[in-house]
Design a protein around this motif. Sequence first.
Motif, PDB file in Angstrom:
ATOM      1  N   ALA A  80       0.817  -1.215   0.000  1.00 50.66           N
ATOM      2  CA  ALA A  80       0.000   0.000   0.000  1.00 50.66           C
ATOM      3  C   ALA A  80       0.852   1.268   0.000  1.00 50.66           C
ATOM      4  CB  ALA A  80      -0.940  -0.004   1.201  1.00 50.66           C
ATOM      5  N   LYS A  81       1.956   1.243   0.720  1.00 47.96           N
ATOM      6  CA  LYS A  81       2.780   2.455   0.853  1.00 47.96           C
ATOM      7  C   LYS A  81       3.621   2.751  -0.391  1.00 47.96           C
ATOM      8  CE  LYS A  81       1.465   3.276   5.078  1.00 47.96           C
ATOM      9  NZ  LYS A  81       2.371   3.164   6.233  1.00 47.96           N
ATOM     10  N   GLY A  86      -2.654   3.322  -2.697  1.00 50.80           N
ATOM     11  CA  GLY A  86      -2.363   3.335  -1.269  1.00 50.80           C
ATOM     12  C   GLY A  86      -2.009   4.709  -0.751  1.00 50.80           C
ATOM     13  N   GLU A  90      -3.777   7.143   1.951  1.00 48.83           N
ATOM     14  CA  GLU A  90      -2.949   7.608   3.068  1.00 48.83           C
ATOM     15  C   GLU A  90      -3.034   9.123   3.221  1.00 48.83           C
ATOM     16  OE1 GLU A  90      -0.495   7.407   6.333  1.00 48.83           O
ATOM     17  OE2 GLU A  90      -1.407   5.737   5.231  1.00 48.83           O
ATOM     18  N   LYS A  93      -5.924   9.769   5.392  1.00 50.57           N
ATOM     19  CA  LYS A  93      -5.623   9.414   6.774  1.00 50.57           C
ATOM     20  C   LYS A  93      -4.778  10.485   7.460  1.00 50.57           C
ATOM     21  CE  LYS A  93      -3.286   5.909   9.599  1.00 50.57           C
ATOM     22  NZ  LYS A  93      -2.514   4.629   9.577  1.00 50.57           N
ATOM     23  N   SER A  94      -3.790  11.008   6.756  1.00 47.07           N
ATOM     24  CA  SER A  94      -2.884  11.997   7.352  1.00 47.07           C
ATOM     25  C   SER A  94      -3.494  13.382   7.445  1.00 47.07           C
ATOM     26  CB  SER A  94      -1.594  12.067   6.525  1.00 47.07           C
ATOM     27  OG  SER A  94      -1.841  12.644   5.251  1.00 47.07           O
ATOM     28  N   MET A 112      -7.686  -1.430   1.527  1.00 48.27           N
ATOM     29  CA  MET A 112      -6.740  -0.393   1.939  1.00 48.27           C
ATOM     30  C   MET A 112      -7.426   0.682   2.770  1.00 48.27           C
ATOM     31  SD  MET A 112      -4.364   0.355  -1.373  1.00 48.27           S
ATOM     32  CE  MET A 112      -3.212  -0.839  -2.039  1.00 48.27           C
ATOM     33  N   SER A 113      -8.597   1.096   2.303  1.00 44.31           N
ATOM     34  CA  SER A 113      -9.320   2.180   2.980  1.00 44.31           C
ATOM     35  C   SER A 113      -9.765   1.760   4.369  1.00 44.31           C
ATOM     36  CB  SER A 113     -10.535   2.600   2.143  1.00 44.31           C
ATOM     37  OG  SER A 113     -10.145   3.057   0.872  1.00 44.31           O
ATOM     38  N   ALA A 116      -6.611   1.636   6.649  1.00 40.35           N
ATOM     39  CA  ALA A 116      -6.014   2.948   6.907  1.00 40.35           C
ATOM     40  C   ALA A 116      -6.939   3.873   7.690  1.00 40.35           C
ATOM     41  CB  ALA A 116      -5.623   3.606   5.585  1.00 40.35           C
ATOM     42  N   LEU A 117      -8.216   3.873   7.349  1.00 35.63           N
ATOM     43  CA  LEU A 117      -9.143   4.854   7.910  1.00 35.63           C
ATOM     44  C   LEU A 117     -10.000   4.311   9.046  1.00 35.63           C
ATOM     45  CD1 LEU A 117     -10.346   6.441   4.541  1.00 35.63           C
ATOM     46  CD2 LEU A 117      -8.523   7.248   6.054  1.00 35.63           C
ATOM     47  N   ARG A 118     -10.141   2.997   9.115  1.00 38.37           N
ATOM     48  CA  ARG A 118     -11.021   2.343  10.099  1.00 38.37           C
ATOM     49  C   ARG A 118     -12.480   2.760   9.848  1.00 38.37           C
ATOM     50  NH1 ARG A 118      -7.719  -1.657  11.620  1.00 38.37           N
ATOM     51  NH2 ARG A 118      -5.713  -0.858  12.364  1.00 38.37           N
TER      52      ARG A 118
END
Length: 347
Positions: A80-81, A86, A90, A93-94, A112-113, A116-118
């Motif tokens: 993902a990174k 990804g 991200e 998320k950031s 991925m979502s 990363a985001l829950r």
Amino acid sequence: MKPRIAIDAMGGDEGVRVMIAGAALARHRHPGFSFILVGDQAQIERALDDHPGLRAASEITHVEGVVKGDEKPTQAIRKAKTTSMGLAVEAVKSGAASAAVSSGNTGALMAMSKIALRTIPGIDRPALAALLPTIEDNDLVMLDLGANTQADARNLVEFAVMGAAYSRILYGYERPRVKLLNIGTEDLKGTEELRDASAALHRAEHLPLEFLGFTEADKISRGEADVIVSDGFSGNVALKAVEGAARFVTDLLRDAFSSSIRSKIGFLISRPATELLKHHLDPNNHNGGVFLGLNGVVVKSHGSADAKGVANAVAVAARLVEEALIDRISENLSDIAAVLPHHGKAA
């Protein structure tokens, strides 16, 4: 503050060119939008040569990795990174971006979502929601369209709450009309999960929605509901059937109008009506599936979307940010406990 959208520039069947053209069209329609364009910098720069206005409103995050269309979600998650998809997620998320838009692999994007985001506190599972055309003036919201192959009663009630919040944002309905997709309209039809969810929603008069019971798949486009709720398996099958029927109608009309000189003359006479029908059935005009229930806004654009379709997906993402979708969903979650116990069955 206007939304800043992270664009997975490498996703979709046409890749960078269409994604950048779509972002440029969205920027033209909504001058306040700004963008983070994620992907191969050299390709993005070349595409931006045709869109100087977008260039001025964007920054580029360079990454060479791409999630392939046939890649398994578990494989995509591991890198993902190092992929455009990804890093677009991200950015949400950031806090660098307000929302993310991708035309790439749906399963990978959801996985991925979610990691990363829950999910929003109180939501068990996110759901994929999209807009479907109806014979009425407004489209309807349908979910889940593939994020969850199975759903228990609690999940279905959560989907109803999320779909109603989405409908209120789009169309301003105070109490959107909600129905559950089933094999019949009678109360005794369908699985135990559907019957339990129906009973719970009938009791939930305090929720900002109007529950109207069950509907069958042949009624989806009749305009009798604003939100249709299903598990992901049934919803995806129904969606593909609706899309196939729309293509069948347009292909049938094209063949009929080209079969003879008389037919061609008839086409010219009826062209305004056929163009209206074509516009109504064009999936690009309804593009932008939303992963409802995540603690962040992620929109899935159709892989075959053109620039107009991508621009519509971007506009959907921006509107959900501006209208505080997550807050609206959260406001109603505490009310679910009043009608369903924690294990997902109706009381």
